[in-house]
Design a protein around this motif. Structure first.
Motif, short mmCIF file in Angstrom:
data_model
loop_
_atom_site.label_atom_id
_atom_site.label_comp_id
_atom_site.label_asym_id
_atom_site.label_seq_id
_atom_site.Cartn_x
_atom_site.Cartn_y
_atom_site.Cartn_z
N ASN A 195 0.83 -1.20 0.00
CA ASN A 195 0.00 0.00 0.00
C ASN A 195 0.87 1.26 0.00
O ASN A 195 0.58 2.24 -0.71
N LYS A 196 1.95 1.23 0.78
CA LYS A 196 2.87 2.35 0.83
C LYS A 196 3.54 2.55 -0.53
O LYS A 196 3.73 3.69 -0.99
N LYS A 197 3.88 1.44 -1.18
CA LYS A 197 4.50 1.51 -2.50
C LYS A 197 3.58 2.19 -3.50
O LYS A 197 3.99 3.07 -4.27
N ARG A 198 2.29 1.83 -3.49
CA ARG A 198 1.33 2.44 -4.41
C ARG A 198 1.21 3.94 -4.17
O ARG A 198 1.14 4.73 -5.10
N ASN A 199 1.21 4.32 -2.89
CA ASN A 199 1.10 5.74 -2.55
C ASN A 199 2.31 6.53 -3.02
O ASN A 199 2.18 7.67 -3.51
N LEU A 200 3.50 5.95 -2.85
CA LEU A 200 4.72 6.65 -3.26
C LEU A 200 4.83 6.78 -4.77
O LEU A 200 5.24 7.81 -5.30
N ILE A 201 4.44 5.72 -5.48
CA ILE A 201 4.49 5.76 -6.94
C ILE A 201 3.55 6.83 -7.47
O ILE A 201 3.83 7.49 -8.49
N SER A 202 2.43 7.02 -6.79
CA SER A 202 1.42 7.98 -7.26
C SER A 202 1.86 9.43 -7.10
O SER A 202 1.29 10.33 -7.71
N LYS A 203 2.89 9.67 -6.26
CA LYS A 203 3.38 11.03 -6.06
C LYS A 203 4.13 11.50 -7.30
O LYS A 203 5.01 10.81 -7.80
N LYS A 204 3.76 12.66 -7.79
CA LYS A 204 4.38 13.18 -9.00
C LYS A 204 5.79 13.71 -8.72
O LYS A 204 6.10 14.12 -7.60
#
Length: 479
Positions: free
Chosen positions: A468-477
């Motif tokens: 879940n943390k990985k998905r959130n970090l990837i989504s950051k521009k």
């Protein structure tokens, strides 16, 4: 080192932001677009949004796969160096610094017998005498000194030298981005071995050997004027010449863990390990991640937890450690092999740790131990016992964390000094925990199974959190 032009290792002028480094990373394995975003975040110094800085286990494969030879791993190390200078390291990091009283070597010695301690003292004493040829102990194989108790090494035993204070010739300092300390330790090692008059050095561990042949010369400009070879090369040579006679072909299916530093020294170690296995009658079944694409054993899964918002929390460090270790063990188990062959004593130590925590049936051996068995000798095989010892030491460290300052600035290490002695209270607690973990209260089928079920459940939930943390970090521009 905040400006891009000050970077010593990363060559930004060569980097075309292609993202291959993080596409090929065996931990991340990102799609192309996401990999490109991550290298951009890393270059821009956006640490909070960098998935790489919060995930990297320092396996260094990104450097080897980079088509432009831009050294992206060097950029990771430099970013960690910047963070360390600003905020120091969490208390738990004292576990790996030999000049700190909490270090794992001092504290594990509390539970060692006189047979092992006498070996360690002898190896330290041998450093005081000039020698042309030596076998250098690795600081991690000094957690397992019993592995040297074999007649196969009789020829080399008088020349075994080494001390835990040498800190792997700066390898762990380098791995956590403590770059100036890695360089300083390299200079001290050069001075030390020059005075000893060494012309040829065999190394128990590829960690130290690769510092002499690759990292210190190529990254820090520190060259050594002696020949460096691995103990594994010495073993293979004696198998080829018949000086080590194979009287008992093992006929065993094994799988091989290729450790991170095995990519150095022209990546010869993986071939050497497999040829040794072939000559003693073992059939190697490969894991999905192997050789140049191998996963870290998991021990370096602690590195990203030393930095960032959760870096002061030992629970985070331990969870990342056990889930990283278990990832590698699961790959080994899936091959159906009877044993996992681990050329690095450090990897062997920590994979043995996850083996006991998950009650795995996978046997773990160093190549030397299997050669002993093929030569008709029974190895002193105490990896599981030592894993419980290290658990006792770790339990004591966690207890101390509750009452200690949560961060510290690491001090320079003196390779000429002996390890600090554990205090009487630490010794007492470690012995109590050691007695408990080795007692029938823990060492019975029911308790071992309960521990395994609990640990596996925790790992499953922690991996969901990381995903879940990985998905959130990837989504950051990229900013």
């Amino acid at each position: 080192m905040n400006s891009k032009s000050d970077s010593r290792f990363f060559k930004e002028d060569l980097c075309d932001r292609c993202g291959v480094c993080f596409q090929r990373c065996p931990v991340l394995e990102l799609p192309e677009n996401e990999a490109k975003q991550e290298i951009a975040k890393l270059i821009n110094g956006n640490a909070d949004a960098s998935l790489v800085l919060q995930t990297c286990v320092t396996c260094n494969i990104c450097d080897f796969v980079c088509p432009q030879k831009a050294n992206p791993y060097g950029l990771v190390l430099e970013r960690h160096n910047e963070t360390r200078k600003k905020q120091g390291l969490p208390f738990m990091a004292k576990f790996i610094f030999p000049n700190e009283p909490e270090n794992m070597w001092t504290n594990t010695r509390v539970l060692m017998g006189e047979d092992e301690l006498s070996l360690l003292y002898a190896w330290e004493e041998n450093l005081k005498t000039p020698r042309k040829e030596v076998l250098l102990t690795g600081f991690y194989n000094n957690l397992l000194p019993y592995i040297a108790q074999t007649s196969l090494l009789d020829e080399l035993k008088p020349s075994i030298v080494g001390s835990d204070s040498m800190f792997g010739m700066g390898e762990d300092a380098y791995r956590i981005g403590f770059l100036e300390e890695a360089k300083r330790l390299g200079m001290l090692a050069k001075e030390k071995f020059s005075k000893m008059g060494i012309e040829k050095m065999y190394c128990f561990m590829v960690v130290e050997a690769s510092m002499f042949t690759d990292v210190l010369p190529k990254k820090f400009g520190i060259d050594f004027d002696f020949e460096v070879k691995l103990l594994d090369d010495w073993i293979l040579d004696r198998l080829k010449t018949g000086k080590i006679k194979v009287s008992n072909k093992l006929n065993m299916d094994v799988t091989v863990h290729d450790n991170c530093c095995g990519r150095y020294m022209d990546a010869k170690l993986p071939d050497t390990t497999r040829e040794i296995m072939e000559r003693i009658g073992c059939n190697v079944i490969e894991m999905p991640h192997t050789r140049e694409n191998a996963l870290c054993c998991g021990w370096a899964g602690t590195v990203p937890t030393l930095f960032g918002e959760t870096s002061g929390n030992p629970l985070h460090t331990l969870l990342n450690l056990i889930q990283s270790l278990y990832l590698r063990l699961q790959e080994a188990e899936a091959t159906g092999a009877k044993a996992l062959v681990v050329p690095c004593p450090g990897c062997c130590t920590f994979l043995s740790l996850i083996k006991v925590l998950t009650n795995s049936k996978m046997e773990i051996y160093l190549p030397l131990e299997l050669v002993q068995m093929a030569a008709g000798e029974t190895p002193v095989h105490k990896h599981e016992q030592r894993a419980w010892d290290i658990l006792a030491v770790t339990t004591n460290l966690i207890l101390k964390w509750f009452f200690a300052p949560k961060r510290f600035m690491p001090r320079p290490i003196d390779i000429e000094k002996s390890l600090p002695q554990a205090g009487w209270l630490d010794r007492t607690r470690i012995k109590i925990f050691g007695t408990l973990y080795h007692s029938i209260l823990v060492q019975n089928a029911v308790t071992r199974k309960l521990i395994a079920v609990t640990v596996k459940g925790i790992i499953k939930r922690y991996r969901a959190y990381l995903e879940n943390k990985k998905r959130n970090l990837i989504s950051k521009k990229v900013v």
